[in-house]
Scaffold this motif. Sequence first.
Motif, short mmCIF file in Angstrom:
data_model
loop_
_atom_site.label_atom_id
_atom_site.label_comp_id
_atom_site.label_asym_id
_atom_site.label_seq_id
_atom_site.Cartn_x
_atom_site.Cartn_y
_atom_site.Cartn_z
N HIS A 181 24.38 45.37 83.25
CA HIS A 181 23.55 44.19 82.97
C HIS A 181 22.05 44.50 83.72
CE1 HIS A 181 27.50 42.57 81.88
NE2 HIS A 181 26.69 42.17 80.77
N ASP A 182 21.05 43.83 82.75
CA ASP A 182 19.74 43.75 83.43
C ASP A 182 19.44 42.30 83.82
OD1 ASP A 182 19.09 46.63 83.38
OD2 ASP A 182 17.88 46.46 81.63
N PHE A 183 18.65 41.87 84.85
CA PHE A 183 18.48 40.82 85.12
C PHE A 183 17.04 40.47 85.22
CE2 PHE A 183 22.32 41.91 87.37
CZ PHE A 183 23.33 41.09 86.96
N LYS A 184 16.60 39.67 84.30
CA LYS A 184 15.07 39.13 84.25
C LYS A 184 14.88 37.89 84.66
CE LYS A 184 14.43 42.72 80.64
NZ LYS A 184 14.69 42.98 79.40
N ILE A 185 14.09 37.59 85.74
CA ILE A 185 14.11 36.41 86.53
C ILE A 185 12.71 35.80 86.32
CG2 ILE A 185 14.49 35.02 88.61
CD1 ILE A 185 16.14 37.25 89.52
N LYS A 186 12.43 34.78 85.97
CA LYS A 186 10.97 34.05 86.13
C LYS A 186 11.18 32.89 86.88
CE LYS A 186 9.30 35.07 81.31
NZ LYS A 186 8.79 34.45 80.16
N VAL A 187 10.46 33.05 88.16
CA VAL A 187 10.41 32.11 89.11
C VAL A 187 8.84 31.42 89.23
CG1 VAL A 187 10.34 33.65 90.84
CG2 VAL A 187 11.42 31.63 91.29
N GLU A 188 9.15 30.16 89.78
CA GLU A 188 7.90 29.33 89.64
C GLU A 188 7.85 28.23 90.81
OE1 GLU A 188 8.05 26.43 85.91
OE2 GLU A 188 6.90 28.18 85.90
N GLY A 189 7.19 27.93 91.66
CA GLY A 189 6.91 26.63 92.33
C GLY A 189 7.66 27.03 93.78
N GLY A 190 7.17 26.20 94.91
CA GLY A 190 7.78 26.64 96.12
C GLY A 190 7.18 27.95 96.81
N GLY A 191 7.75 28.29 98.00
CA GLY A 191 7.25 29.55 98.77
C GLY A 191 8.22 30.77 98.32
N ILE A 192 7.90 31.74 99.26
CA ILE A 192 8.65 33.00 98.85
C ILE A 192 10.21 32.99 99.24
CG2 ILE A 192 9.03 35.44 99.78
CD1 ILE A 192 6.46 35.33 97.80
N ILE A 193 10.66 32.28 100.13
CA ILE A 193 11.81 32.18 100.63
C ILE A 193 12.86 31.04 99.58
CG2 ILE A 193 13.34 31.44 102.40
CD1 ILE A 193 12.31 34.40 102.76
N GLY A 194 11.94 29.99 99.10
CA GLY A 194 12.71 29.30 98.29
C GLY A 194 12.79 29.88 97.07
N GLN A 195 11.96 30.37 96.54
CA GLN A 195 12.03 31.34 95.24
C GLN A 195 13.19 32.35 95.48
OE1 GLN A 195 8.33 33.02 94.19
NE2 GLN A 195 7.46 31.07 93.32
N ALA A 196 13.23 32.82 96.53
CA ALA A 196 14.49 33.85 96.61
C ALA A 196 15.81 33.18 96.46
CB ALA A 196 14.37 34.70 98.07
#
Length: 132
Positions: free
Chosen positions: A61-76
Amino acid sequence: MVRAAQLFVGMRKEAIARLRVTPGHGRVYINGIPIELYGNEIAREKILTPLRLDDKFVRMHDFKIKVEGGGIIGQADACAMAIARALAAHSESLKSKILQFNRYLLAGDPRRTEPKKPNRRSARRFKQKSYR
């Protein structure tokens, strides 16, 4: 069982990650860029942590993630939660394995920032007293 192009959501603090799982070759994209170019080493390790629990599912499988808000670690952490939820939907044995490994990957981390109090500089810091 994960169906083609199923959507999973992960949250941490102010960050929200939306994961779309599609049949593919095990690639991970975050906001359209490969994971190798995203953030820093710590953030990449946090995101890849749940993927190391099941190689067979990941390679197909491929994993396509859209992430927004917060900082780098919160997004991770939000991305890791979305991936863990996808793995848990794939297999019940993986769900118990994820829960034993880290329960916050599925349920979420309840900690939030403490609100600022009146007549203070921040949540706990008082104004400096002037005596003279």
